[in-house]
Design an enzyme around this catalytic site. Sequence first.
Site, short mmCIF file in Angstrom:
data_model
loop_
_atom_site.label_atom_id
_atom_site.label_comp_id
_atom_site.label_asym_id
_atom_site.label_seq_id
_atom_site.Cartn_x
_atom_site.Cartn_y
_atom_site.Cartn_z
CG HIS A 211 -1.90 1.17 1.15
ND1 HIS A 211 -2.81 1.36 0.12
CD2 HIS A 211 -2.05 2.24 1.97
CE1 HIS A 211 -3.49 2.48 0.32
NE2 HIS A 211 -3.04 3.03 1.43
CG HIS A 221 0.31 9.49 2.47
ND1 HIS A 221 -0.16 9.68 3.74
CD2 HIS A 221 -0.78 9.28 1.69
CE1 HIS A 221 -1.48 9.59 3.74
NE2 HIS A 221 -1.87 9.36 2.52
CG HIS A 250 -5.37 9.88 -2.66
ND1 HIS A 250 -6.13 10.46 -1.68
CD2 HIS A 250 -5.16 8.59 -2.26
CE1 HIS A 250 -6.38 9.56 -0.73
NE2 HIS A 250 -5.80 8.44 -1.06
FE LIG Z 1 -3.76 4.91 2.16
#
Ligand SMILES: [Fe+2]
Length: 351
Positions: A211, A221, A250
């Site tokens: 992930h 992130h 994203h």
């Molecule tokens: Fe995530």
Amino acid sequence: MLRVLKESFCSTSFTTTRLASFTTVLSRTLRLGEGGSAREFWFWTPPSVNPDAAYTFGIIGDLGQTFDSNKTLQHYMEGKGQTVLFVGDLSYADNYPNHDNRRWDTWGRFVESSTAYQPWIWTAGNHELDFVPELGETTPFKPYLSRFHVPYHASNSTSPLWYSIKRASAYIIVLSSYSAYGKYTPQYRWLEENLKRVDRNKTPWLIVLLHSPWYNSNGYHYMEGESMRVQFESMLVAAKVDIVFAGHVHSYERTHRISNIAYNIVNGDCLPVHNESAPVYVTIGDGGNAEGLAAEFTEPQPDYSAFREASFGHAMLEIKNRTHALYYWHRNDDGKAVMADSVWIRNQYWH
Ligand SMILES: [Fe+2]
């Protein structure tokens, strides 16, 4: 405690058979429910494992349940994908008040138009954790693991959060970014052993799903996947992994073949370098969830980054034979015929 609903299945029946070039493929029909409310679904059983089997995977991540999510799913279903490699963050139920578990159910109904007819290979993301001690829920991953069952015993794994599966000419390894991965942990030991079981004569294509990306040049992130990369990257390079797919960020990004495994604390070699033995890394966390796009890339674009764009979409991997696969990314803003990014992938073992 979070409430988990369970669905039950009833009768199944075999219907037709046909011979493909390498294997017998069965169309299997399932009848669910009773009387006037009964519904029928069908799926093709997978082809036998064969090094020259052509096969097409779709790759989707961070899907959620929005109008953009719907567009991503519809575009995927208009293509010829036979199995989805899903890189985590499914329903985003945890973003709703009290981690509203009914959102897991609405998501299940949303993706049913594909998941009822073909396999999706699941990877756990941070939105699967559902760890909420303030609501009395102290068991991580409970709603996710209760709903999405994977065949982890078959690969000698002790957890459904990491496992491997063979599909046609591909060997797919699923890792968990949110489980322990340090040396001597169950996941680390399993990966070491599982890589020894890969036989590129039977499954030429070696694909890893996780992930939190190890290589990504987005501010969103930033560096979250770094400690896992430090633990596992040298193993994947030694095993000649073809592609690593991740989500979490994203946006969309594809790297060249790179590695960062030379650093030993004292030599200063701590930058990614081009390495033809290393995997291509793809971040495909652009399924369309309600959190929106991650549009802030670092500038300038690093040398290792081959293509990056903040748009919703999905990717496809068309394995042609044991040496070549066509990989491409569709952005939702285009029709499905448009490949916004595409590259021929040469097999790391056979080419
Ligand atoms: Fe995530």
